[in-house]
Design an enzyme around this catalytic site. Structure first.
Site, short mmCIF file in Angstrom:
data_model
loop_
_atom_site.label_atom_id
_atom_site.label_comp_id
_atom_site.label_asym_id
_atom_site.label_seq_id
_atom_site.Cartn_x
_atom_site.Cartn_y
_atom_site.Cartn_z
N ASP A 30 0.61 -0.96 -0.08
CA ASP A 30 -0.45 0.52 0.19
C ASP A 30 0.89 1.62 -0.42
O ASP A 30 2.15 1.12 0.18
CB ASP A 30 -0.47 0.04 1.76
CG ASP A 30 -2.35 0.92 1.01
OD1 ASP A 30 -2.83 0.42 1.17
OD2 ASP A 30 -1.07 2.37 0.90
N ASN A 87 -12.84 -3.57 2.89
CA ASN A 87 -14.25 -2.41 2.25
C ASN A 87 -14.45 -2.08 1.56
O ASN A 87 -13.77 -2.31 0.09
CB ASN A 87 -13.60 -0.81 2.85
CG ASN A 87 -11.78 -0.92 4.02
OD1 ASN A 87 -13.04 -1.56 5.02
ND2 ASN A 87 -11.08 -0.35 4.15
N SER A 95 -11.93 3.85 -1.05
CA SER A 95 -11.40 4.35 -1.42
C SER A 95 -11.34 4.53 -3.38
O SER A 95 -11.25 5.10 -3.40
CB SER A 95 -10.77 4.96 -1.14
OG SER A 95 -9.80 4.97 -1.29
N HIS A 100 -10.51 -5.05 -3.39
CA HIS A 100 -9.07 -5.70 -2.77
C HIS A 100 -9.29 -5.89 -1.73
O HIS A 100 -10.28 -5.62 -0.77
CB HIS A 100 -8.01 -4.08 -3.24
CG HIS A 100 -8.56 -2.75 -2.85
ND1 HIS A 100 -9.21 -1.77 -2.99
CD2 HIS A 100 -9.18 -2.01 -1.74
CE1 HIS A 100 -9.54 -0.58 -2.25
NE2 HIS A 100 -8.98 -0.98 -1.83
P1 5GP Z 1 -9.98 1.91 0.13
O1 5GP Z 1 -9.98 2.72 0.84
O2 5GP Z 1 -10.56 1.18 -1.18
O3 5GP Z 1 -9.94 0.14 0.99
O4 5GP Z 1 -8.02 0.97 0.17
C1 5GP Z 1 -7.21 1.26 -0.63
C2 5GP Z 1 -5.65 1.42 -0.68
O5 5GP Z 1 -5.23 1.88 -2.64
C3 5GP Z 1 -5.62 2.90 0.38
O6 5GP Z 1 -5.19 2.16 1.19
C4 5GP Z 1 -4.54 3.10 -0.36
O7 5GP Z 1 -3.81 3.95 0.52
C5 5GP Z 1 -4.06 2.53 -1.67
N1 5GP Z 1 -3.37 3.15 -2.40
C6 5GP Z 1 -4.40 4.61 -3.34
N2 5GP Z 1 -3.77 4.40 -4.98
C7 5GP Z 1 -2.19 3.67 -4.50
C8 5GP Z 1 -2.08 3.78 -5.70
O8 5GP Z 1 -1.79 4.01 -6.47
N3 5GP Z 1 -0.73 2.70 -5.24
C9 5GP Z 1 -1.06 1.78 -3.63
N4 5GP Z 1 0.44 1.13 -3.52
N5 5GP Z 1 -1.37 2.01 -3.31
C10 5GP Z 1 -2.33 2.96 -3.29
#
Ligand code: 5GP
Ligand code: ZN
Length: 114
Positions: A30, A87, A95, A100
């Site tokens: 992440d 999530n 987000s 994932h």
């Molecule tokens: P969510 O909030 O959808 O459950 O998790 C999305 C995750 O993706 C977040 O923890 C955020 O830090 C990660 N993330 C967002 N954009 C990128 C990216 O471009 N590269 C990586 N490696 N992680 C990302």
């Protein structure tokens, strides 16, 4: 989907620090880790949320979980433990709208989550 950042990571179009990959699944660290180990496990195929997973995706769901388990072992988390979480939709904190699984470890976690 060319406008999806995780699709672009899966194809290698965007860089990521990969932790695992096979024909169906890609995992990468992440960008904003919430624990010493914070890895995202994604299907190569685009699904927006957990709600898009129908019966025909049952095997793929299992592969995502199996990958998380194997990566947890590789990361040395199989003694102290780890958390695996998805999530789904905004109120749960989603987000990025490419399905994932978060694999988190290396510290103690509280329950219930915030
Ligand atoms: P969510 O909030 O959808 O459950 O998790 C999305 C995750 O993706 C977040 O923890 C955020 O830090 C990660 N993330 C967002 N954009 C990128 C990216 O471009 N590269 C990586 N490696 N992680 C990302
Ligand atoms: Zn995608």
């Amino acid at each position: 989907m060319s406008d999806c950042i995780f699709c672009r990571i899966a194809t290698g179009d965007l860089p990521a620090n990969l932790a695992y990959e096979d024909e169906d699944v890609v995992a990468f660290h992440d960008l904003h880790p919430q624990a010493p180990t914070h890895i995202l496990v994604i299907p190569r195929q685009h699904f927006s949320t957990l709600l898009d997973m129908e019966e025909e995706q049952t095997l793929l769901l299992g592969k995502l979980q199996r990958a998380a388990i194997e990566i947890a072992r590789q990361q040395g988390l199989d003694q102290e433990g780890f958390r695996v979480v998805t999530n789904c939709l905004e109120s749960a904190g989603q987000s990025v709208f490419h399905l994932h699984v978060h694999l988190l470890g290396g510290r103690a976690f509280t329950w219930p989550p915030g």
